[in-house]
Write a protein that holds these residues in place. Sequence first.
Motif, mmCIF file in Angstrom:
data_model
loop_
_atom_site.group_PDB
_atom_site.id
_atom_site.type_symbol
_atom_site.label_atom_id
_atom_site.label_comp_id
_atom_site.label_asym_id
_atom_site.label_seq_id
_atom_site.Cartn_x
_atom_site.Cartn_y
_atom_site.Cartn_z
ATOM 1 N N THR A 274 36.428 -24.003 34.071
ATOM 2 C CA THR A 274 37.809 -23.669 33.720
ATOM 3 C C THR A 274 37.989 -23.376 32.237
ATOM 4 N N ASP A 275 36.920 -23.427 31.469
ATOM 5 C CA ASP A 275 37.021 -23.202 30.024
ATOM 6 C C ASP A 275 37.161 -21.707 29.754
ATOM 7 N N SER A 276 38.335 -21.286 29.328
ATOM 8 C CA SER A 276 38.597 -19.870 29.062
ATOM 9 C C SER A 276 38.589 -19.557 27.576
ATOM 10 N N SER A 277 37.987 -20.412 26.771
ATOM 11 C CA SER A 277 37.960 -20.227 25.326
ATOM 12 C C SER A 277 37.280 -18.920 24.941
ATOM 13 N N PRO A 278 37.914 -18.090 24.095
ATOM 14 C CA PRO A 278 37.255 -16.869 23.605
ATOM 15 C C PRO A 278 35.979 -17.172 22.831
ATOM 16 N N VAL A 279 35.930 -18.330 22.157
ATOM 17 C CA VAL A 279 34.715 -18.686 21.423
ATOM 18 C C VAL A 279 33.561 -18.907 22.399
ATOM 19 N N LEU A 280 33.836 -19.566 23.512
ATOM 20 C CA LEU A 280 32.796 -19.752 24.522
ATOM 21 C C LEU A 280 32.352 -18.407 25.076
ATOM 22 N N THR A 281 33.299 -17.509 25.337
ATOM 23 C CA THR A 281 32.963 -16.174 25.816
ATOM 24 C C THR A 281 32.030 -15.474 24.843
ATOM 25 N N ALA A 282 32.339 -15.563 23.549
ATOM 26 C CA ALA A 282 31.496 -14.941 22.532
ATOM 27 C C ALA A 282 30.105 -15.561 22.515
ATOM 28 N N PHE A 283 30.038 -16.880 22.656
ATOM 29 C CA PHE A 283 28.744 -17.556 22.655
ATOM 30 C C PHE A 283 27.911 -17.141 23.864
ATOM 31 N N LEU A 284 28.545 -17.057 25.031
ATOM 32 C CA LEU A 284 27.818 -16.651 26.232
ATOM 33 C C LEU A 284 27.286 -15.227 26.098
ATOM 34 N N SER A 285 28.024 -14.370 25.411
ATOM 35 C CA SER A 285 27.559 -13.002 25.192
ATOM 36 C C SER A 285 26.279 -13.001 24.373
ATOM 37 N N VAL A 286 26.224 -13.863 23.372
ATOM 38 C CA VAL A 286 25.013 -13.967 22.552
ATOM 39 C C VAL A 286 23.855 -14.515 23.388
ATOM 40 N N VAL A 287 24.128 -15.517 24.223
ATOM 41 C CA VAL A 287 23.086 -16.067 25.094
ATOM 42 C C VAL A 287 22.522 -14.983 25.994
#
Length: 318
Positions: A274-287
Amino acid sequence: MEARHLRYALALAEHQHFGRAATSLGIAQPPLSTQIAALEREVGERLFDRTSRGVFPTAAGEAFLARARTALAEMNRARIDAGRAARGETGRLRLGFIGSALLDPLPGVIGRFRRTHPEVRLSLQELDSSAASAALLAGELDVAVGRGSPRGAGVEDLVSVPIGEDHLVAVVSVVHPFAGRPSVAAAQLAGEPLVVSPDAANSYLRRLFGADPAVLDGAALARDIHTIAGLAACCAGVGLGPNRMRMIARKDIWFCDVEPRFRLPDLQMSFRVTDSSPVLTAFLSVVRRNCASVGTRLDALLARHPAATERQPGLGAS
């Protein structure tokens, strides 16, 4: 009072003429005159002197305009900050990880994320796999990297994706009888004092010594792979850990494969569905860009979790 009223007043002060100010604003002169008059009524002071030589701010007008410039600048910064936060360029990410992940793949992931998102506050904490899972479930972390899938109540609320495969190796001192061998049999390890991580001793290594699990009862416990290698160098025992331990550069240790090859649980990256944080989205893109094949597997996992599917378009950004 609206932002446009402030812009109107500043334009009039700059051009000192209603017609020229209106042209610069892209509006007609009568509406500008009307709006300035309405602004003066709202402020309760005359802000401009209308003379035959032009329109000039009064003392009250000068004071008002100084604040108006600051207000508009702050509004612009607020707009910029909001956009950056929405793109995951600012904020905070709390990452918990096991030490072996710092050999691979986290250096590439964290390094790239630091370079591309320098203003995100990155909180990093080394934890064993079970502690990282517990902290993630408790909301104390945003991302956890551990060995094997998270366990415990609430794991159904997590998304986990493999980010690295590995197999077991033994590490010994260069004066140990195993030194110089390319491999050592699991049965031979059973007769040696061992140095292992608590995670390994309490979970997957039990399978390796299934016929005699008591082998692990007297093992020295070391959470960090560097400690495992260091104790092995001291002849405290045979260290057991992931093959990526070979990246540790020491002249006083020797690595042997364990035969038959014993595959370790995958390194898993987990986060709350349920974590919709844009920072998490950005991190997942890097992963996704740094870890081979993670992208398609991550997309497939998210597709089965409707609460997280709105995140997917951002994951593919380069």
